[in-house]
Design a protein around this motif. Structure first.
Motif, PDB file in Angstrom:
ATOM      1  N   THR A 108       0.809  -1.223   0.000  1.00  0.00           N
ATOM      2  CA  THR A 108       0.000   0.000   0.000  1.00  0.00           C
ATOM      3  C   THR A 108       0.841   1.270   0.000  1.00  0.00           C
ATOM      4  N   VAL A 109       2.150   1.136   0.220  1.00  0.00           N
ATOM      5  CA  VAL A 109       3.058   2.284   0.166  1.00  0.00           C
ATOM      6  C   VAL A 109       4.243   1.908  -0.714  1.00  0.00           C
ATOM      7  N   ASP A 110       4.583   2.795  -1.624  1.00  0.00           N
ATOM      8  CA  ASP A 110       5.730   2.612  -2.511  1.00  0.00           C
ATOM      9  C   ASP A 110       7.005   2.930  -1.727  1.00  0.00           C
ATOM     10  N   PRO A 111       7.990   2.028  -1.709  1.00  0.00           N
ATOM     11  CA  PRO A 111       9.239   2.302  -0.990  1.00  0.00           C
ATOM     12  C   PRO A 111       9.931   3.581  -1.477  1.00  0.00           C
ATOM     13  N   ALA A 112       9.801   3.909  -2.754  1.00  0.00           N
ATOM     14  CA  ALA A 112      10.407   5.134  -3.283  1.00  0.00           C
ATOM     15  C   ALA A 112       9.740   6.365  -2.666  1.00  0.00           C
ATOM     16  N   ARG A 113       8.450   6.276  -2.377  1.00  0.00           N
ATOM     17  CA  ARG A 113       7.738   7.382  -1.726  1.00  0.00           C
ATOM     18  C   ARG A 113       8.287   7.600  -0.318  1.00  0.00           C
ATOM     19  N   LEU A 114       8.551   6.527   0.392  1.00  0.00           N
ATOM     20  CA  LEU A 114       9.158   6.630   1.720  1.00  0.00           C
ATOM     21  C   LEU A 114      10.513   7.327   1.609  1.00  0.00           C
ATOM     22  N   GLY A 115      11.309   6.954   0.628  1.00  0.00           N
ATOM     23  CA  GLY A 115      12.621   7.571   0.438  1.00  0.00           C
ATOM     24  C   GLY A 115      12.518   9.060   0.169  1.00  0.00           C
ATOM     25  N   ARG A 116      11.550   9.464  -0.661  1.00  0.00           N
ATOM     26  CA  ARG A 116      11.369  10.891  -0.953  1.00  0.00           C
ATOM     27  C   ARG A 116      10.948  11.660   0.295  1.00  0.00           C
ATOM     28  N   TRP A 117      10.056  11.071   1.077  1.00  0.00           N
ATOM     29  CA  TRP A 117       9.582  11.699   2.316  1.00  0.00           C
ATOM     30  C   TRP A 117      10.744  11.888   3.289  1.00  0.00           C
ATOM     31  N   GLN A 118      11.540  10.841   3.462  1.00  0.00           N
ATOM     32  CA  GLN A 118      12.674  10.925   4.385  1.00  0.00           C
ATOM     33  C   GLN A 118      13.699  11.959   3.912  1.00  0.00           C
ATOM     34  N   LYS A 119      13.958  11.992   2.607  1.00  0.00           N
ATOM     35  CA  LYS A 119      14.929  12.947   2.074  1.00  0.00           C
ATOM     36  C   LYS A 119      14.444  14.380   2.283  1.00  0.00           C
ATOM     37  N   LEU A 120      13.193  14.662   1.987  1.00  0.00           N
ATOM     38  CA  LEU A 120      12.656  16.007   2.173  1.00  0.00           C
ATOM     39  C   LEU A 120      12.674  16.424   3.642  1.00  0.00           C
ATOM     40  N   ARG A 121      12.362  15.498   4.535  1.00  0.00           N
ATOM     41  CA  ARG A 121      12.390  15.823   5.970  1.00  0.00           C
ATOM     42  C   ARG A 121      13.815  16.129   6.437  1.00  0.00           C
ATOM     43  N   ARG A 122      14.800  15.348   5.957  1.00  0.00           N
ATOM     44  CA  ARG A 122      16.208  15.627   6.302  1.00  0.00           C
ATOM     45  C   ARG A 122      16.619  17.003   5.794  1.00  0.00           C
ATOM     46  N   GLU A 123      16.301  17.286   4.538  1.00  0.00           N
ATOM     47  CA  GLU A 123      16.656  18.582   3.954  1.00  0.00           C
ATOM     48  C   GLU A 123      15.991  19.723   4.714  1.00  0.00           C
ATOM     49  N   ASP A 124      14.730  19.549   5.105  1.00  0.00           N
ATOM     50  CA  ASP A 124      14.028  20.602   5.839  1.00  0.00           C
ATOM     51  C   ASP A 124      14.662  20.826   7.207  1.00  0.00           C
ATOM     52  N   ARG A 125      15.060  19.745   7.874  1.00  0.00           N
ATOM     53  CA  ARG A 125      15.734  19.899   9.176  1.00  0.00           C
ATOM     54  C   ARG A 125      17.022  20.706   9.026  1.00  0.00           C
ATOM     55  N   ILE A 126      17.813  20.372   8.023  1.00  0.00           N
ATOM     56  CA  ILE A 126      19.084  21.071   7.807  1.00  0.00           C
ATOM     57  C   ILE A 126      18.835  22.517   7.375  1.00  0.00           C
ATOM     58  N   ASN A 127      17.908  22.739   6.453  1.00  0.00           N
ATOM     59  CA  ASN A 127      17.648  24.083   5.955  1.00  0.00           C
ATOM     60  C   ASN A 127      17.005  24.991   6.994  1.00  0.00           C
ATOM     61  N   SER A 128      16.316  24.415   7.959  1.00  0.00           N
ATOM     62  CA  SER A 128      15.613  25.212   8.957  1.00  0.00           C
ATOM     63  C   SER A 128      16.425  25.423  10.231  1.00  0.00           C
ATOM     64  N   GLU A 129      17.582  24.786  10.336  1.00  0.00           N
ATOM     65  CA  GLU A 129      18.352  24.956  11.562  1.00  0.00           C
ATOM     66  C   GLU A 129      18.975  26.351  11.623  1.00  0.00           C
ATOM     67  N   THR A 130      19.195  26.818  12.832  1.00  0.00           N
ATOM     68  CA  THR A 130      19.793  28.134  13.008  1.00  0.00           C
ATOM     69  C   THR A 130      21.269  28.065  12.644  1.00  0.00           C
ATOM     70  N   LEU A 131      21.889  29.226  12.517  1.00  0.00           N
ATOM     71  CA  LEU A 131      23.314  29.288  12.215  1.00  0.00           C
ATOM     72  C   LEU A 131      24.122  28.586  13.303  1.00  0.00           C
ATOM     73  N   ALA A 132      23.744  28.774  14.568  1.00  0.00           N
ATOM     74  CA  ALA A 132      24.452  28.132  15.679  1.00  0.00           C
ATOM     75  C   ALA A 132      24.332  26.611  15.596  1.00  0.00           C
ATOM     76  N   GLU A 133      23.139  26.124  15.243  1.00  0.00           N
ATOM     77  CA  GLU A 133      22.948  24.676  15.108  1.00  0.00           C
ATOM     78  C   GLU A 133      23.779  24.127  13.952  1.00  0.00           C
ATOM     79  N   ALA A 134      23.856  24.872  12.856  1.00  0.00           N
ATOM     80  CA  ALA A 134      24.658  24.435  11.704  1.00  0.00           C
ATOM     81  C   ALA A 134      26.131  24.376  12.078  1.00  0.00           C
ATOM     82  N   HIS A 135      26.623  25.389  12.803  1.00  0.00           N
ATOM     83  CA  HIS A 135      28.021  25.384  13.234  1.00  0.00           C
ATOM     84  C   HIS A 135      28.294  24.209  14.165  1.00  0.00           C
ATOM     85  N   ALA A 136      27.377  23.933  15.080  1.00  0.00           N
ATOM     86  CA  ALA A 136      27.553  22.811  16.014  1.00  0.00           C
ATOM     87  C   ALA A 136      27.588  21.485  15.248  1.00  0.00           C
TER      88      ALA A 136
END
Length: 158
Positions: A108-136
């Motif tokens: 009922t779920v395409d494994p590629a869809r799971l991969g896209r969801w996980q990738k977008l969530r990772r990118e959003d976490r990195i893109n939304s982190e503060t400068l201090a979090e990125a430096h850490a």
């Protein structure tokens, strides 16, 4: 309309075609066949067919931040399934009781869809982190890399 992209990819050439203008462009470099940086400022141009065009200098990167709500809306089925996993910190890989992996196994779920969801969530976490979090994060990665190199040297007997 706006033209965004790396330096030398042809934004101004495209702008010239759309506006009838004759802004300066540069030929590609002989040594690596890449375009040259020519535009140094932002310009607003009237399009031949109507409307406006924003031409920008080249950019290193464009980031989307705070896209979590859009990701959640697009992948609401996976968010719902993830909430049904046995463990709150489930990575949806091999953990027992993973509702997402159960849905993949059931077809009922395409494994590629799971991969896209996980990738977008990772990118959003990195893109939304503060400068201090990125430096850490960068410092932690540097420490891990240096430790791995020391261990490798020790094993070789350097």
């Amino acid at each position: 309309m706006a033209l965004l992209g790396s330096s030398g990819v042809g934004k101004t050439t495209l702008a010239n075609a759309l506006t009838g203008a004759d802004q300066a462009t540069a030929a590609i470099r002989e040594d690596d066949a890449k375009g040259r940086h020519t535009t140094t400022g932002r310009h607003l141009h009237r399009l031949v067919q109507g409307g406006w065009l924003i031409d920008t200098p080249g950019m290193r990167e464009l980031r989307l931040s705070d896209a979590g709500a859009g990701i959640a809306a697009t992948f609401d089925d996976l968010d719902t399934l993830a909430g049904a996993c046995r463990f709150a910190d489930c990575r949806h890989q091999t953990e027992p009781g993973c509702a997402v992996q159960a849905a993949i196994a059931a077809g009922t779920v395409d494994p590629a869809r799971l991969g896209r969801w996980q990738k977008l969530r990772r990118e959003d976490r990195i893109n939304s982190e503060t400068l201090a979090e990125a430096h850490a994060r960068d410092r932690a990665f540097g420490k891990m890399t240096r430790a791995a190199l020391r261990d490798k040297s020790r094993l070789r007997g350097d």
